[in-house]
Enzyme design. Structure first.
Site, PDB file in Angstrom:
ATOM      1  N   HIS A  27      -5.268   9.641   0.663  1.00  0.00           N
ATOM      2  CA  HIS A  27      -4.967   9.005   1.816  1.00  0.00           C
ATOM      3  C   HIS A  27      -5.597   9.614   2.854  1.00  0.00           C
ATOM      4  CE1 HIS A  27      -3.527   5.905   4.776  1.00  0.00           C
ATOM      5  NE2 HIS A  27      -3.297   5.166   3.680  1.00  0.00           N
TER       6      HIS A  27
ATOM      7  N   HIS B 135      -6.057   2.870  -4.177  1.00  0.00           N
ATOM      8  CA  HIS B 135      -6.052   3.181  -2.791  1.00  0.00           C
ATOM      9  C   HIS B 135      -6.301   4.553  -2.477  1.00  0.00           C
ATOM     10  CE1 HIS B 135      -4.853   1.916   1.402  1.00  0.00           C
ATOM     11  NE2 HIS B 135      -3.699   2.679   1.337  1.00  0.00           N
TER      12      HIS B 135
ATOM     13  N   ASP C 284       0.674  -1.125  -0.166  1.00  0.00           N
ATOM     14  CA  ASP C 284       0.152   0.003  -0.108  1.00  0.00           C
ATOM     15  C   ASP C 284       0.946   1.256  -0.060  1.00  0.00           C
ATOM     16  OD1 ASP C 284      -1.917  -1.798   0.529  1.00  0.00           O
ATOM     17  OD2 ASP C 284      -2.788  -1.011   2.165  1.00  0.00           O
TER      18      ASP C 284
ATOM     19  N   HIS D  20       3.667  -2.167   3.275  1.00  0.00           N
ATOM     20  CA  HIS D  20       3.918  -0.838   2.618  1.00  0.00           C
ATOM     21  C   HIS D  20       5.028  -0.533   1.871  1.00  0.00           C
ATOM     22  CE1 HIS D  20       0.746  -0.595   5.640  1.00  0.00           C
ATOM     23  NE2 HIS D  20       0.135   0.329   4.997  1.00  0.00           N
TER      24      HIS D  20
END
Length: 435
Positions: free
Chosen positions: A150, A146, A96, A247
């Protein structure tokens, strides 16, 4: 006795009448709204999160409950999905928050190990590092969405805001790879963020939302040691599928260092390495009461934005357009065939062919520059007007769908000085040729 029979008859009559009313209401409710778009019937969307079966206390309350999506209840209007069921132990390495320089190191390791991964990328980062997105795609890895930036405060207040970021990132990826990512991972996971409506609407729009069932813990705090990341990423799971959260964004150098040991562990345990796909049964956290949203989209918005969006992922012929030495293509779902006419979004067609469009709010018209010609479209009145000839407006089937102007492709190309000379039909594509 007669009075009793009369009362019974009246009760039966009103009972039947009530049933007929309910049936009639139900049929009317399921009828699609009359807009110019191919769609499935609109269904109700639950606006409240169901009460949890059990109350969690202390530390347990903060732990997401992992479930397998679709196991209990299908999403509204969702087409049935046939998920593949691995018979062998399978691990999915997911990354991610990229792309970043660390993504390049991850890609080097995966290439050396001969395995593939799934990258849930941020649109904001993808815009600045398109070459990394290209490498991910060209080396056979899977790209997921994603969101754009964020930011929790911009994602989990209203579903429309979350949807907007998904669509923005989707377009960024499409412009780089030519494909739309259909897999989505919510920043921070869905636990505490998604209510039932989020889950239902995302599926209704054609997306597959993935959480994880193995957390490496590499984002719990800054500088998590390698040994702790390896320990978290190799936690045993029930069943034979492990979706591992890692990540590759900035600040996760320790995750890259831990990756070889993580891969080594799963290889020794006999796991096969795969990428997530639309055929993988999603693992999702349960919707929680804390995730209940103050407001949800209207039925009209859902119909125009969400329901219509699912068509973008349908398989079928592509629409290729040759125009003045340029060529572009629309995937199945990006165009429509209506009464024998090919319809396309005006802005998409013009910009993909090197032109420009601008919306004039004072008279609700679209100004177009394409192929050396200038003209305008009136999607409210269904008219086109050439600035070159200064002639009278010409009738057209240009119209608005959900705020987007759609136009017969023949009309748009004619007014841009490149009239259609031929349209070929093949099994895999329509091809439009122009002067």
């Amino acid at each position: 006795m007669k009075n009793m029979v009369r009362v019974t008859s009246i009760a039966v009559f009103f009972g039947v009448l009530a049933v007929l009313i309910m049936i009639g209401t139900g049929l009317d409710f399921q009828r699609p709204m009359e807009i110019y778009v191919e769609q499935a019937p609109l269904a109700t969307v639950p606006l409240a999160v169901p009460q949890q079966a059990a109350q969690m206390k202390g530390e347990e309350a903060s732990k997401p409950i992992v479930i397998t999506a679709d196991k209990d209840k299908p999403a509204v209007n969702a087409a049935p999905v046939s998920y593949k069921k691995p018979t062998d132990k399978t691990v999915y390495l997911t990354f991610d928050d990229g792309p970043s320089d660390l993504t390049l190191e991850v890609l080097d390791i995966l290439k050396q190990e001969g395995i593939k991964g799934t990258f849930f990328v941020l649109g904001k980062e993808a815009e600045t590092r398109p070459e990394i997105i290209n490498r991910i795609y060209e080396e056979g890895h899977t790209i997921g969405n994603h969101t754009y930036d964020h930011r929790y405060d911009q994602l989990y207040g209203r579903f429309q805001d979350f949807w907007g970021q998904i669509k923005k990132t989707e377009e960024v990826i499409r412009l780089i790879t030519g494909e739309r990512p259909q897999l989505v991972r919510a920043p921070g996971g869905t636990a505490g963020h998604f209510d039932e409506a989020y889950f239902q609407l995302m599926k209704q729009g054609g997306y597959h939302v993935f959480d994880w069932n193995v957390d490496s813990g590499d984002s719990r705090y800054k500088g998590v040691p390698v040994k702790d990341i390896v320990k978290g990423a190799t936690t045993k799971v029930k069943g034979n599928e492990a979706i591992v959260l890692l990540h590759d964004g900035k600040g996760h150098g320790e995750s890259v260092k831990a990756l070889p040991d993580i891969i080594s562990y799963y290889k020794k345990q006999g796991y096969a390495f795969e990428v997530l796909s639309t055929k993988t049964q999603p693992v999702q956290f349960t919707a929680q009461k804390a995730a209940r949203k103050a407001s949800q989209p209207s039925k009209h918005w859902i119909t125009q934005q969400v329901v219509a969006n699912a068509a973008l992922f349908e398989s079928g012929r592509t629409l290729a357009v040759e125009f003045g030495g340029l060529e572009t293509a629309f995937a199945a779902g990006e165009y429509k065939l209506v009464d024998g006419r090919l319809m396309v979004p005006l802005r998409s067609l013009v910009e993909r062919l090197g032109g420009s469009v601008s919306w004039k709010s004072h008279n609700k018209t679209v100004q177009v520059k394409l192929g050396g010609n200038r003209w305008e479209a009136d999607p409210v009145g269904g008219l086109l007007l050439s600035h070159q000839t200064g002639g009278k407006p010409v009738s057209s089937d240009v119209h608005l769908i959900g705020g987007t102007a759609w136009i017969p492709i023949r009309d748009a190309l004619d007014f841009s000085g490149h009239p259609v000379t031929r349209v070929t039909y093949e099994e895999s594509e329509y091809r439009v040729l122009t002067l």
